[in-house]
Write a protein that holds these residues in place. Sequence first.
Motif, PDB file in Angstrom:
ATOM      1  N   LEU A  98      33.059 -39.373 -96.411  1.00  0.00           N
ATOM      2  CA  LEU A  98      33.072 -37.926 -96.615  1.00  0.00           C
ATOM      3  C   LEU A  98      34.194 -37.565 -97.579  1.00  0.00           C
ATOM      4  N   GLU A  99      33.856 -36.826 -98.613  1.00  0.00           N
ATOM      5  CA  GLU A  99      34.839 -36.433 -99.628  1.00  0.00           C
ATOM      6  C   GLU A  99      35.100 -34.921 -99.504  1.00  0.00           C
ATOM      7  N   PRO A 100      36.319 -34.521 -99.065  1.00  0.00           N
ATOM      8  CA  PRO A 100      36.596 -33.090 -98.939  1.00  0.00           C
ATOM      9  C   PRO A 100      36.887 -32.447-100.291  1.00  0.00           C
ATOM     10  N   VAL A 101      36.299 -31.281-100.515  1.00  0.00           N
ATOM     11  CA  VAL A 101      36.502 -30.527-101.750  1.00  0.00           C
ATOM     12  C   VAL A 101      36.802 -29.077-101.381  1.00  0.00           C
ATOM     13  N   LYS A 102      37.853 -28.518-101.930  1.00  0.00           N
ATOM     14  CA  LYS A 102      38.164 -27.110-101.668  1.00  0.00           C
ATOM     15  C   LYS A 102      37.186 -26.223-102.431  1.00  0.00           C
ATOM     16  N   ILE A 103      36.547 -25.297-101.696  1.00  0.00           N
ATOM     17  CA  ILE A 103      35.628 -24.355-102.325  1.00  0.00           C
ATOM     18  C   ILE A 103      36.356 -23.090-102.764  1.00  0.00           C
ATOM     19  N   GLY A 104      37.223 -22.554-101.899  1.00  0.00           N
ATOM     20  CA  GLY A 104      37.952 -21.354-102.295  1.00  0.00           C
ATOM     21  C   GLY A 104      38.795 -20.787-101.176  1.00  0.00           C
ATOM     22  N   ASP A 105      39.677 -19.872-101.560  1.00  0.00           N
ATOM     23  CA  ASP A 105      40.489 -19.138-100.594  1.00  0.00           C
ATOM     24  C   ASP A 105      39.700 -17.948-100.069  1.00  0.00           C
ATOM     25  N   LEU A 106      39.959 -17.587 -98.820  1.00  0.00           N
ATOM     26  CA  LEU A 106      39.275 -16.474 -98.189  1.00  0.00           C
ATOM     27  C   LEU A 106      40.099 -15.193 -98.339  1.00  0.00           C
ATOM     28  N   THR A 119      41.025 -20.820 -95.856  1.00  0.00           N
ATOM     29  CA  THR A 119      40.418 -21.624 -96.917  1.00  0.00           C
ATOM     30  C   THR A 119      39.088 -22.190 -96.437  1.00  0.00           C
ATOM     31  N   LEU A 120      38.170 -22.334 -97.371  1.00  0.00           N
ATOM     32  CA  LEU A 120      36.870 -22.945 -97.095  1.00  0.00           C
ATOM     33  C   LEU A 120      36.775 -24.261 -97.852  1.00  0.00           C
ATOM     34  N   TYR A 121      36.443 -25.333 -97.125  1.00  0.00           N
ATOM     35  CA  TYR A 121      36.280 -26.660 -97.708  1.00  0.00           C
ATOM     36  C   TYR A 121      34.844 -27.135 -97.495  1.00  0.00           C
ATOM     37  N   GLN A 122      34.383 -27.946 -98.430  1.00  0.00           N
ATOM     38  CA  GLN A 122      33.092 -28.612 -98.317  1.00  0.00           C
ATOM     39  C   GLN A 122      33.338 -30.109 -98.183  1.00  0.00           C
ATOM     40  N   PHE A 123      32.687 -30.749 -97.212  1.00  0.00           N
ATOM     41  CA  PHE A 123      32.756 -32.205 -97.069  1.00  0.00           C
ATOM     42  C   PHE A 123      31.474 -32.790 -97.642  1.00  0.00           C
ATOM     43  N   SER A 154      28.908 -30.687 -95.223  1.00  0.00           N
ATOM     44  CA  SER A 154      29.469 -29.994 -94.063  1.00  0.00           C
ATOM     45  C   SER A 154      30.548 -29.035 -94.547  1.00  0.00           C
ATOM     46  N   TYR A 155      30.921 -28.075 -93.692  1.00  0.00           N
ATOM     47  CA  TYR A 155      31.877 -27.051 -94.102  1.00  0.00           C
ATOM     48  C   TYR A 155      32.979 -26.881 -93.064  1.00  0.00           C
ATOM     49  N   PHE A 156      34.193 -26.702 -93.557  1.00  0.00           N
ATOM     50  CA  PHE A 156      35.394 -26.573 -92.724  1.00  0.00           C
ATOM     51  C   PHE A 156      36.060 -25.262 -93.118  1.00  0.00           C
ATOM     52  N   ILE A 157      36.072 -24.311 -92.176  1.00  0.00           N
ATOM     53  CA  ILE A 157      36.654 -22.994 -92.422  1.00  0.00           C
ATOM     54  C   ILE A 157      37.929 -22.908 -91.602  1.00  0.00           C
ATOM     55  N   GLU A 158      39.075 -22.680 -92.265  1.00  0.00           N
ATOM     56  CA  GLU A 158      40.319 -22.583 -91.504  1.00  0.00           C
ATOM     57  C   GLU A 158      41.034 -21.281 -91.810  1.00  0.00           C
ATOM     58  N   SER A 159      41.589 -20.681 -90.755  1.00  0.00           N
ATOM     59  CA  SER A 159      42.308 -19.416 -90.902  1.00  0.00           C
ATOM     60  C   SER A 159      43.233 -19.226 -89.710  1.00  0.00           C
ATOM     61  N   SER A 160      44.476 -18.909 -89.977  1.00  0.00           N
ATOM     62  CA  SER A 160      45.452 -18.566 -88.930  1.00  0.00           C
ATOM     63  C   SER A 160      45.518 -19.610 -87.824  1.00  0.00           C
ATOM     64  N   GLY A 161      45.490 -20.875 -88.216  1.00  0.00           N
ATOM     65  CA  GLY A 161      45.667 -21.951 -87.248  1.00  0.00           C
ATOM     66  C   GLY A 161      44.420 -22.377 -86.515  1.00  0.00           C
ATOM     67  N   GLU A 162      43.271 -21.760 -86.840  1.00  0.00           N
ATOM     68  CA  GLU A 162      42.017 -22.138 -86.197  1.00  0.00           C
ATOM     69  C   GLU A 162      41.011 -22.604 -87.241  1.00  0.00           C
ATOM     70  N   ALA A 163      39.994 -23.332 -86.778  1.00  0.00           N
ATOM     71  CA  ALA A 163      38.973 -23.841 -87.697  1.00  0.00           C
ATOM     72  C   ALA A 163      37.598 -23.775 -87.066  1.00  0.00           C
ATOM     73  N   ALA A 164      36.597 -23.582 -87.933  1.00  0.00           N
ATOM     74  CA  ALA A 164      35.186 -23.716 -87.565  1.00  0.00           C
ATOM     75  C   ALA A 164      34.583 -24.754 -88.496  1.00  0.00           C
ATOM     76  N   ILE A 165      33.711 -25.585 -87.969  1.00  0.00           N
ATOM     77  CA  ILE A 165      33.038 -26.595 -88.782  1.00  0.00           C
ATOM     78  C   ILE A 165      31.543 -26.348 -88.688  1.00  0.00           C
ATOM     79  N   VAL A 166      30.898 -26.277 -89.849  1.00  0.00           N
ATOM     80  CA  VAL A 166      29.469 -25.986 -89.909  1.00  0.00           C
ATOM     81  C   VAL A 166      28.713 -27.238 -90.351  1.00  0.00           C
ATOM     82  N   ASP A 167      27.658 -27.571 -89.625  1.00  0.00           N
ATOM     83  CA  ASP A 167      26.818 -28.742 -89.887  1.00  0.00           C
ATOM     84  C   ASP A 167      27.634 -30.030 -90.002  1.00  0.00           C
ATOM     85  N   PRO A 168      28.495 -30.302 -89.007  1.00  0.00           N
ATOM     86  CA  PRO A 168      29.282 -31.540 -89.049  1.00  0.00           C
ATOM     87  C   PRO A 168      28.407 -32.769 -88.827  1.00  0.00           C
TER      88      PRO A 168
END
Length: 376
Positions: A107-115, A120-124, A133-147
Motif C-alpha cells: 500500500l502506497e500512501p499519497v496525500k490528497i489534500g488538507d481539509l 488531512t485526507l490520504y489515499q492508500f 482506501s482512504y484515511f481521514i484524520e482530524s483533531s487526533g481522530e481518524a476514519a478509514i474508508v474501504d480498508p
Amino acid sequence: MSTIITASQLAKKIINNEDLLVLDIRSQENFNNWKIEGVTVRHINEPYYSLVENLEKLDGRLEKDEEVVVVCAKGGTSSEITAKLEESGYTNVYNLEGGMKAWSEHLEPVKIGDLKDGGTLYQFVRLGKGCLSYFIESSGEAAIVDPVRMTETFIAFANDKHVTIKHLIDTHLHADHISGGRKLAEQTGGTYYLPPKDATEVTYEYEALEEGKDIYVGNTTVKVQPIYSPGHTIGSTSLIIDDQYLLTGDILFVKSIGRPDLAGKATDWVNDLRHTLYTRYKELSDDLVVLPAHFSFIEELNQDGSVYARLGDLFVTNSGLNVEDEEAFRKLVTENLPPQPNAYQDIRQTNMGKIYPELEKQREMESGPNRCAVEG
C-alpha cells in the motif's frame, strides 16, 4: 544471494515513471492474467523452467548492464534466477522480494489534500491490485474508508500521525478483495459501518451507513456525508467529505463505471446504476473531487501516484457517463463484461462473515487484477 528490491522501492519507481524492465518468470498464462504495470514498464516473460538451464534465451533481449527486476509468484525462483544472472555477468539485476504476493499487498500512501477546518485526507494506493482506501484524520481522530485486509499498515500510519482510529467504513460489500474493516474495528475499538441493504446476510454486528446519518471525525470539523448510490451493489453508498471530495466506492471510476453483476443481479440493478450516475451524481457539484475505491488502468494514476478527477470533468471524458440511449447503456453494463474477479463468491462470503479462510488462502483468493469496472 541475489540483490533484492522491495515492493515499496518498486512502487516508487513506477510512480516516478522511471524506465523499468521486468523479467517475469511465471507461466505465460499467469503473466497474461496479471502483471506488474506502469506507464514506463516493459516486460520479458520467460518461464522459470525454460531459464533455469538456459539463460541464453535472454540473449539479445537483455543487455548485461541493463537494470531489470526479476519477478515470480513468491520471490523464491526469482531469487535463484537473479543469482544465476549475476553469476553470468549481468550487473544490474534485482529480485522482487516476496514476488507478486508482496506486490499485491503493498500500500502506497499519497496525500490528497488538507481539509477546510483542519485535518488531512490520504489515499492508500494498492498498485498491484487496483484497490484504493482512504484515511481521514482530524483533531487526533481518524476514519478509514474501504480498508483492505493489510490492517497493520493503517495502524502503523495512525500511530505515526498520533491519531486514534474511530471509524471504519465500507461503501459496499466488496467482491474483489477482503475488507479489513471489521478486523480494524476489533483491533482499535472503532466502529464498523456498512450499508444495511448490503448486510442482509452478514453474521456480525455493524453500524448502518445510511444517508442522513452523518459521521464526524475529530472535533466535528470533518463531516462524512453518506449518499445512497446503488448500482454496483444494492446498498452502495457514496461519501461526501468536507464538501470537497466524493468517495464513489465502485460506482464511478476515472475511466469507467461500476459493473452490476457481481451479486448475480445485473439486470435488476441496471436502472439503479443509471439513476445514480445520470441523475443522483448530476445533482452534485461539478467541483467535487471524485475518489473511487478502485482503478483499472495504470493511466488513471496522476503524477504523484494518486487517482482522482473532478466530477464535472468526468461527465465530459468518461464514456460510461455519456450513453444517452438507455438500451445501449443496459447492453454496456450487462454484456461483454471483463472476467469476474478471482474467487469473488468466496470473497463475498468472507466479507459477510460466513467463512474464515486462512491467510494464505486469502492471498490466493485475491490474486489477479481488479475487475470491478465495466471495462478493465
